[in-house]
Design an enzyme around this catalytic site. Structure first.
Site, short mmCIF file in Angstrom:
data_model
loop_
_atom_site.label_atom_id
_atom_site.label_comp_id
_atom_site.label_asym_id
_atom_site.label_seq_id
_atom_site.Cartn_x
_atom_site.Cartn_y
_atom_site.Cartn_z
N SER A 197 0.81 -1.22 0.00
CA SER A 197 0.00 0.00 0.00
C SER A 197 0.84 1.27 0.00
O SER A 197 0.42 2.30 -0.55
CB SER A 197 -0.94 0.01 1.21
OG SER A 197 -0.20 -0.11 2.41
N ASP A 255 -5.96 7.89 8.44
CA ASP A 255 -6.20 6.58 9.05
C ASP A 255 -5.18 6.24 10.13
O ASP A 255 -5.21 5.17 10.71
CB ASP A 255 -6.23 5.49 7.97
CG ASP A 255 -4.90 5.33 7.23
OD1 ASP A 255 -3.90 5.99 7.63
OD2 ASP A 255 -4.85 4.55 6.27
N HIS A 272 -1.19 4.97 7.27
CA HIS A 272 -0.45 5.28 6.05
C HIS A 272 0.07 6.72 6.09
O HIS A 272 -0.51 7.57 6.76
CB HIS A 272 -1.35 5.09 4.82
CG HIS A 272 -1.74 3.67 4.60
ND1 HIS A 272 -2.94 3.15 5.02
CD2 HIS A 272 -1.07 2.63 4.01
CE1 HIS A 272 -3.01 1.87 4.70
NE2 HIS A 272 -1.89 1.53 4.10
#
Length: 337
Positions: free
Chosen positions: A82, A247, A250
């Protein structure tokens, strides 16, 4: 120094097990693992996460340079998890792939075509699939590939030797195909703000051990590494609201820019585009070291590059960073966001 040598031996054991096809080498005792699992359950209640699809940043960057030369564009492949995909931001121009493509275009004064196959949630065993996608691209074999992987290997408690073996094989295949390869090693998971002690200490230790072992495997297969862990560590801890995304897991746009600025010099050096010589500057803490020792020192200091020198020796560099230009893809690219 004794601590560095001990960590170097652990990293070397993991890399050796990876090379001979061994399984996992336990890095923590049973009691520590049990504690880790308990703390992970607590952390998951407060650490965020995101199911958002990262913005697609594929396309051509630095298109204006194409009008000044008849040389073909550089091709940049991006692989990993990610972080490589740019999860956590909403604009394609804020992803690490777009930032590095723009930076590479500015330094090389050539257009750069970006193809990102990174997958959120990916672990090292997904790299074989991603390599297939990159090498099968209709536009041709990439001139250089960037891989960012490792965080999910740690959080899913995968055997580190297996993780390093998958990464080493990916680097070997890309190098055999003619690609230069730069790997951003496992980030420091001890910097996630809602994670408290003792999980923070355990996560940091596991992250750095994997990063060091990754470095050995990458360098011995012809790639270069840049440590992201400690680079992001102190900065994320000091300014979590700026460098972490909504979040809490990240990176934010500024966090990705920080990582990209660290990787860009190595990306350019691998293509022979960076002005610094390929030799150590002792005054800047650089040197020619045994690969395992260089790997451990790099894992402890973010932004440090490790590349092969000779036999089992490696060059440890602290390259000077350059401010990244704004990512501006052409209208004909597939960039969204």
């Amino acid at each position: 120094m004794p601590m560095t040598m001990s960590r170097a031996r652990v990293a070397r054991r993991i890399a050796t097990a990876a090379a001979v096809g061994g399984g996992g080498i336990g890095l923590l005792g049973v009691a520590a693992v049990g504690l880790l699992l308990t703390e992970v359950q607590l952390a998951r209640r407060t650490v965020g996460g995101s199911n958002d699809i990262p913005p697609c940043a594929d396309g051509r960057y630095g298109a204006a340079f194409g009008h000044r030369t008849d040389r073909p564009p550089l091709r940049l492949g991006f692989l990993g998890d990610s972080t490589a995909a740019g999860q956590g931001v909403h604009r394609a121009s804020q992803t690490p792939g777009a930032l590095l493509a723009s930076g590479l275009a500015a330094v090389s004064e050539l257009p750069v075509d970006l193809h990102n196959v990174a997958l959120p949630g990916a672990q090292s065993d997904d790299l074989a699939r991603q390599v297939e996608l990159v090498l099968a691209d209709d536009t041709g074999i990439p001139d250089i590939c960037v891989i960012m992987i490792g965080a999910n290997d740690v959080t899913h408690r995968l055997p580190p030797a297996q993780c390093v073996r998958h990464l080493s094989e990916a680097v070997r295949r890309l190098r055999t195909a003619g690609c230069a390869v730069v790997v951003g090693t496992c980030p420091d998971l001890g910097t996630i703000e809602p994670v408290y002690q003792p999980l923070r200490w355990v996560a940091r230790r596991l992250s750095r051990q994997l990063a060091a072992a990754q470095t050995i495997g990458v360098v011995e297969n012809g790639g270069r590494t840049v440590s992201l862990g400690d680079l992001l560590g102190p900065e994320f801890e000091a300014r979590p609201r700026e460098l972490f995304g909504p979040d809490n897991y990240h990176p934010s746009a500024e966090g990705y820019a920080t990582a990209a600025m660290a990787v860009l010099p190595t990306l350019c050096a691998a293509l022979g585009l960076w002005p610094e010589e390929e030799r150590p500057e002792p005054a800047r803490g650089e040197g020619i070291l045994p690969v395992a020792q260089a790997a451990v020192e790099a894992a402890a200091e973010g932004g440090t590059e490790v590349t092969a020198s000779r036999a089992r020796w490696a060059l440890l560099k602290h390259r000077r960073r350059r401010q990244l230009p704004a990512a501006e893809p052409t209208d004909s690219s597939s960039v969204t966001g």
